[in-house]
Design a protein around this motif. Structure first.
Motif, PDB file in Angstrom:
ATOM      1  N   TRP A  29      -0.759   5.810  10.072  1.00 24.48           N
ATOM      2  CA  TRP A  29      -0.004   5.158   9.233  1.00 24.48           C
ATOM      3  C   TRP A  29       1.583   5.095   9.637  1.00 24.48           C
ATOM      4  O   TRP A  29       2.398   4.189   9.413  1.00 24.48           O
ATOM      5  CB  TRP A  29       0.200   5.906   7.869  1.00 24.48           C
ATOM      6  CG  TRP A  29      -1.584   5.808   7.290  1.00 24.48           C
ATOM      7  CD1 TRP A  29      -2.692   5.528   7.630  1.00 24.48           C
ATOM      8  CD2 TRP A  29      -1.826   6.287   5.916  1.00 24.48           C
ATOM      9  NE1 TRP A  29      -3.713   5.624   6.770  1.00 24.48           N
ATOM     10  CE2 TRP A  29      -3.038   6.154   5.647  1.00 24.48           C
ATOM     11  CE3 TRP A  29      -1.191   6.902   4.908  1.00 24.48           C
ATOM     12  CZ2 TRP A  29      -3.822   6.627   4.502  1.00 24.48           C
ATOM     13  CZ3 TRP A  29      -1.633   7.255   3.598  1.00 24.48           C
ATOM     14  CH2 TRP A  29      -2.903   6.748   3.686  1.00 24.48           C
ATOM     15  N   ALA A  81       4.280   2.075  10.401  1.00 20.78           N
ATOM     16  CA  ALA A  81       5.489   2.007   9.617  1.00 20.78           C
ATOM     17  C   ALA A  81       6.442   1.930  10.589  1.00 20.78           C
ATOM     18  O   ALA A  81       7.586   1.140  10.448  1.00 20.78           O
ATOM     19  CB  ALA A  81       5.834   3.421   8.523  1.00 20.78           C
ATOM     20  N   GLN A  83       0.719  -3.128  10.177  1.00 21.20           N
ATOM     21  CA  GLN A  83      -0.117  -2.933   9.066  1.00 21.20           C
ATOM     22  C   GLN A  83      -1.154  -2.025   9.579  1.00 21.20           C
ATOM     23  O   GLN A  83      -1.723  -2.201  10.682  1.00 21.20           O
ATOM     24  CB  GLN A  83      -0.735  -3.895   8.395  1.00 21.20           C
ATOM     25  CG  GLN A  83       0.401  -5.088   7.760  1.00 21.20           C
ATOM     26  CD  GLN A  83      -0.079  -6.193   6.761  1.00 21.20           C
ATOM     27  OE1 GLN A  83      -1.172  -6.444   6.972  1.00 21.20           O
ATOM     28  NE2 GLN A  83       0.702  -6.694   6.216  1.00 21.20           N
ATOM     29  N   TRP A 111      -3.325   3.699  -2.021  1.00 21.38           N
ATOM     30  CA  TRP A 111      -2.399   2.454  -1.989  1.00 21.38           C
ATOM     31  C   TRP A 111      -0.927   2.860  -2.431  1.00 21.38           C
ATOM     32  O   TRP A 111      -0.024   2.573  -1.959  1.00 21.38           O
ATOM     33  CB  TRP A 111      -2.886   1.386  -2.496  1.00 21.38           C
ATOM     34  CG  TRP A 111      -3.955   0.661  -1.698  1.00 21.38           C
ATOM     35  CD1 TRP A 111      -4.401   0.901  -0.243  1.00 21.38           C
ATOM     36  CD2 TRP A 111      -4.814  -0.453  -2.096  1.00 21.38           C
ATOM     37  NE1 TRP A 111      -5.278  -0.070   0.005  1.00 21.38           N
ATOM     38  CE2 TRP A 111      -5.589  -0.838  -0.875  1.00 21.38           C
ATOM     39  CE3 TRP A 111      -4.684  -1.288  -3.143  1.00 21.38           C
ATOM     40  CZ2 TRP A 111      -6.613  -1.788  -0.938  1.00 21.38           C
ATOM     41  CZ3 TRP A 111      -5.804  -2.269  -3.390  1.00 21.38           C
ATOM     42  CH2 TRP A 111      -6.542  -2.705  -2.195  1.00 21.38           C
ATOM     43  N   SER A 116       0.712   5.366  -2.205  1.00 22.27           N
ATOM     44  CA  SER A 116       1.518   6.237  -1.539  1.00 22.27           C
ATOM     45  C   SER A 116       2.270   5.687  -0.546  1.00 22.27           C
ATOM     46  O   SER A 116       3.557   6.297  -0.051  1.00 22.27           O
ATOM     47  CB  SER A 116       0.607   6.987  -0.415  1.00 22.27           C
ATOM     48  OG  SER A 116       0.056   6.414   0.698  1.00 22.27           O
ATOM     49  N   GLN A 117       2.672   4.228  -0.796  1.00 23.38           N
ATOM     50  CA  GLN A 117       3.295   3.578   0.224  1.00 23.38           C
ATOM     51  C   GLN A 117       4.673   3.917  -0.331  1.00 23.38           C
ATOM     52  O   GLN A 117       5.206   3.801  -1.308  1.00 23.38           O
ATOM     53  CB  GLN A 117       3.176   2.026   0.161  1.00 23.38           C
ATOM     54  CG  GLN A 117       1.973   1.486   0.784  1.00 23.38           C
ATOM     55  CD  GLN A 117       1.681  -0.012   0.665  1.00 23.38           C
ATOM     56  OE1 GLN A 117       1.912  -0.569   1.704  1.00 23.38           O
ATOM     57  NE2 GLN A 117       1.577  -0.570  -0.507  1.00 23.38           N
ATOM     58  N   LEU A 145       8.351  -0.270   2.264  1.00 18.06           N
ATOM     59  CA  LEU A 145       7.243  -0.424   2.931  1.00 18.06           C
ATOM     60  C   LEU A 145       6.080  -0.922   2.391  1.00 18.06           C
ATOM     61  O   LEU A 145       4.794  -0.753   2.727  1.00 18.06           O
ATOM     62  CB  LEU A 145       6.743   0.736   3.753  1.00 18.06           C
ATOM     63  CG  LEU A 145       7.741   1.416   4.650  1.00 18.06           C
ATOM     64  CD1 LEU A 145       7.271   2.693   5.408  1.00 18.06           C
ATOM     65  CD2 LEU A 145       8.066   0.459   5.935  1.00 18.06           C
ATOM     66  N   SER A 146       6.378  -1.933   1.509  1.00 19.23           N
ATOM     67  CA  SER A 146       5.301  -2.315   0.578  1.00 19.23           C
ATOM     68  C   SER A 146       4.333  -3.190   1.319  1.00 19.23           C
ATOM     69  O   SER A 146       3.084  -3.506   0.693  1.00 19.23           O
ATOM     70  CB  SER A 146       5.707  -3.182  -0.649  1.00 19.23           C
ATOM     71  OG  SER A 146       6.584  -4.507  -0.157  1.00 19.23           O
ATOM     72  N   LEU A 173       2.887  -2.123   4.235  1.00 21.39           N
ATOM     73  CA  LEU A 173       2.193  -1.242   5.271  1.00 21.39           C
ATOM     74  C   LEU A 173       0.880  -1.528   5.185  1.00 21.39           C
ATOM     75  O   LEU A 173      -0.017  -1.323   6.194  1.00 21.39           O
ATOM     76  CB  LEU A 173       2.715   0.236   4.947  1.00 21.39           C
ATOM     77  CG  LEU A 173       2.011   1.169   5.997  1.00 21.39           C
ATOM     78  CD1 LEU A 173       2.617   0.827   7.414  1.00 21.39           C
ATOM     79  CD2 LEU A 173       2.667   2.529   5.495  1.00 21.39           C
ATOM     80  N   PHE A 174      -0.053  -1.575   3.946  1.00 21.05           N
ATOM     81  CA  PHE A 174      -1.178  -1.554   3.910  1.00 21.05           C
ATOM     82  C   PHE A 174      -1.957  -2.897   3.529  1.00 21.05           C
ATOM     83  O   PHE A 174      -2.992  -3.018   2.895  1.00 21.05           O
ATOM     84  CB  PHE A 174      -1.758  -0.668   2.696  1.00 21.05           C
ATOM     85  CG  PHE A 174      -1.437   0.832   3.047  1.00 21.05           C
ATOM     86  CD1 PHE A 174      -1.465   1.266   4.128  1.00 21.05           C
ATOM     87  CD2 PHE A 174      -1.089   1.599   1.828  1.00 21.05           C
ATOM     88  CE1 PHE A 174      -1.134   2.572   4.404  1.00 21.05           C
ATOM     89  CE2 PHE A 174      -0.869   3.022   2.064  1.00 21.05           C
ATOM     90  CZ  PHE A 174      -0.931   3.472   3.198  1.00 21.05           C
TER      91      PHE A 174
END
Length: 370
Positions: A334, A338, A343, A351, A353-354, A358-359, A361-362
């Protein structure tokens, strides 16, 4: 685009990224059976976003364990216990999972590291280890039993039977452990193999038994099923196993349909002098990749995302493996994603936790809130 977070194919198996969780012994099994610890530990790793998880060194027979707490796959009970863990993991993670099949050889019957790691005598509940030659790992230890023809055949069958069990469990990949001073490495290295028959002496002879194990396992698995080998590229001891011999081994494996090689080093001799520094084993992977051409994993003091990316960008390896680094930071993928503006897959329960900013990232996800 980040190479670390690009897909990579090992035969028919496509990894979502090139981060590999290398095998890490846990010494927490019960007569080879995976325990509640494995459910917690492996479940944790399977949510990390790595491209591949390879289970710890898993013994192919009871006397092939490093310690009494080693994971095993020699019995129906072992298979059922591991199957229970895998079923739970797969309910929540799509991460490909492989297994490392191993035999400790003369390094067997040892205490767990946190108990000192020394040899357990048979009179104290241990067993007599086996090896290519009756040479102990440490000078003060009792010598192991040199394998005779019947013993060699038994070990080959044990590897085959465990591989069949692994495939039956739905594991995606198998790695044979020929490194770190364990049995197959003991046959390769002239420091531990002083046999005078067809399995000792020349390089060709020292390669013979590991190649027989590979051939037998390859024949027992479906065509194309990913089967690779972990190799200690050097013993770090003058007159021992080295990268030139490793390349010859890699070429022989490639000719037999090997799917990948995983380069590490050392483990066969207490006289080793390892130059510990970042990337210290990467040149071994680089040589293997360039001179053999098999898909190659690099491992060893790789701790930073930028460091892993550079290894791939420079063509030194195809995949980057982490072990201790993943224990210390189980969300390493993760954090690497970042840093590299990439991704990574994460469970939907996490989810939210982003971090702000960093919207993506997932991936493109929508999170409602009440």
């Amino acid at each position: 685009m980040s190479l670390l977070f690009s897909p990579y194919a090992i035969g028919p198996l496509t990894l979502p990224n090139r981060i590999v969780i290398a095998p890490m012994c846990q010494y927490s099994a019960d007569n080879g059976d995976a325990s509640d610890w494995h459910m917690i530990h492996l479940g944790h790793m399977a949510l990390s976003g790595a491209g591949l998880l390879i289970l710890e060194a898993t013994a192919v027979e009871d006397i092939g364990r490093i310690s009494p707490g080693d994971l095993g796959l020699w019995s129906d009970a072992n298979e059922a216990a591991l199957g229970k863990v895998l079923k739970a993991i797969r309910k929540y993670s799509s991460m490909p999972i492989g297994i490392q099949l191993a035999h400790a050889g003369r390094k067997g019957s040892s205490h767990a590291p946190w108990e000192g790691g020394q040899l357990i005598l048979a009179s104290e509940g241990g067993w007599t280890p086996v090896a290519p030659s009756a040479l102990p790992h440490l000078p003060h230890e009792a010598p192991p039993l040199a394998l005779d023809d019947a013993g060699l055949q038994r070990v080959v069958k044990a590897f085959v039977d465990s591989a069949v069990r692994a495939h039956r469990l739905g594991l995606n990949l198998i790695e044979l452990h020929a490194a770190h001073g364990y049995l197959l490495h003991q046959f390769l290295s002239p420091l531990s193999n002083t046999r005078t028959d067809a399995y000792g002496g020349s390089l060709e002879n020292r390669l013979r038994f590991p190649l027989e194990v590979f051939d037998a396992v390859r024949a027992a698995l479906p065509e194309g099923f990913p089967l690779g080998v972990r190799i200690s590229g050097t013993d770090w001891v003058e007159g021992g196993w080295d990268i030139e011999q490793s390349v010859a081994f890699g070429q022989a494996l490639k000719a037999r349909g090997c799917s990948f090689v995983h380069l590490t080093s050392g483990g066969v001799s207490p006289l080793q002098k390892i130059p510990l520094e970042p990337n210290y084993q990467v040149p071994l992977a680089d040589r293997m990749r360039k001179e053999v051409g098999l898909p190659t994993m690099a491992v060893g003091l790789i701790t930073e995302a930028e460091q892993a990316e550079a290894i791939l960008q420079d063509g030194q390896a195809d995949m980057v493996a982490l072990a201790r680094g993943m224990l210390f930071d189980p969300r390493w993928p993760w954090h690497a994603a970042a840093k590299l503006n990439s991704q990574v897959e994460a469970p939907k329960q996490y989810w939210r936790s982003q971090p702000r900013g960093l919207s993506k990232l997932f991936g493109d996800i929508t999170i409602g809130q009440r």
